[in-house]
Design a protein around this motif. Structure first.
Motif, PDB file in Angstrom:
ATOM      1  N   GLU A 111       0.845  -1.191   0.000  1.00 41.08           N
ATOM      2  CA  GLU A 111       0.000   0.000   0.000  1.00 41.08           C
ATOM      3  C   GLU A 111       0.873   1.231   0.000  1.00 41.08           C
ATOM      4  O   GLU A 111       1.923   1.267   0.627  1.00 41.08           O
ATOM      5  N   GLU A 121       1.370   5.004   1.012  1.00 47.35           N
ATOM      6  CA  GLU A 121       0.899   5.981   1.979  1.00 47.35           C
ATOM      7  C   GLU A 121       1.154   7.373   1.430  1.00 47.35           C
ATOM      8  O   GLU A 121       1.896   7.543   0.464  1.00 47.35           O
ATOM      9  N   CYS A 122       0.572   8.306   2.136  1.00 45.29           N
ATOM     10  CA  CYS A 122       0.693   9.703   1.715  1.00 45.29           C
ATOM     11  C   CYS A 122       2.151  10.122   1.647  1.00 45.29           C
ATOM     12  O   CYS A 122       2.579  10.797   0.719  1.00 45.29           O
TER      13      CYS A 122
END
Lengths: 163, 106
Positions: free
Chosen positions: A2, A4-5
């Motif tokens: 994933e 992330e920001c």
């Protein structure tokens, strides 16, 4: 996996400056190309204008003497130079409005005036109409070429020049 | 349909520039009467290819092509249907057709 920001921010730290550099290089490169093209066109135009002046001078020298060896030598120089000039103008393709500037008026003034290469012609007086027309046509052609060059290469806005 | 191409530089002269036979060799008058006119009469369509010439006088063009109308051989409309002119420099082609259109029968 994933994203992330902070991964996006990290990627942006590299991608954005790279894009800016590429964009900057592209702008500078195009600007250089346009400048080089303008320089080459200007040099070619200057040579063509020189040719126009040469044709004018040779035509006047030819017609202000009677038919003789000297005038025939001038004719031999003028005729090919008229074609070369016209070919050069066709390559330049400078336009005033919609029309490509060509040398028809000058060619007609020089080679279809009822005197040039006519058997038994007499030398023309310095104030003869034909000589005036040759001078006028040459001057007009040069003026048209300069105007067309300015319109094509010297009136672009900054942003138009970028693209 | 009979077609013919005249290659002026090869078939006539590389330096056509004078108007009439009195003015010198390889004149517009000579080209028109000795080469172009017979070709137009014998063929349905004629192409005159001027590529390769080193000179091309305006008086030559006017006499050779405009003369076809002035001497009454063809009208401008007939020539438009029958004749094609080829040259690397477009302005000469335009000039020639202007002579044809402007010519009036003598």
């Amino acid at each position: 996996m994933e994203f992330e920001c902070k991964d996006f921010i990290e990627a942006a730290r590299w991608i954005i400056p790279s894009l800016l550099i590429i964009l900057g290089w592209s702008v500078v490169s195009r600007g250089n190309d346009r400048r080089e093209t303008r320089k080459e066109v200007r040099q070619f135009l200057d040579r063509t204008i020189s040719s126009v002046e040469n044709i004018r001078k040779n035509s006047l020298d030819c017609l202000t003497q009677g038919v003789c060896e000297s005038s025939k030598k001038l004719e031999l120089a003028i005729d090919p130079e008229l074609l070369q000039m016209e070919s050069a103008l066709a390559l330049l393709r400078l336009k005033n409005g919609k029309d490509v500037v060509d040398g028809r008026s000058l060619r007609k003034a020089v080679s279809d005036n009822g005197q040039y290469r006519v058997a038994g012609r007499k030398k023309l007086d310095l104030d003869h109409r034909v000589l005036m027309e040759i001078n006028d046509s040459a001057a007009e052609l040069i003026a048209e070429l300069e105007k067309a060059y300015r319109q094509t290469y010297q009136k672009e806005s900054f942003f138009k020049g970028l693209w | 349909m009979k077609d013919m191409t005249i290659y002026v530089a090869k078939d006539f002269s590389k330096m056509p520039c004078v108007r009439s036979r009195d003015d010198g060799k390889k004149s517009g008058e000579e080209f028109r009467d000795d080469i172009l006119l017979p070709a137009l009469k014998a063929n349905d369509r004629v192409t005159v290819d001027l590529n390769g010439v080193l000179t091309l006088g305006s008086s030559f063009l006017e006499e050779a092509f405009g003369g076809l109308v002035r001497k009454g051989y063809y009208t401008a409309k007939e020539l438009n249907a029958k004749l094609t002119i080829k040259f690397q420099v477009e302005s000469y082609i335009k000039e020639t057709w202007d002579y044809v259109k402007a010519a009036r029968k003598e």
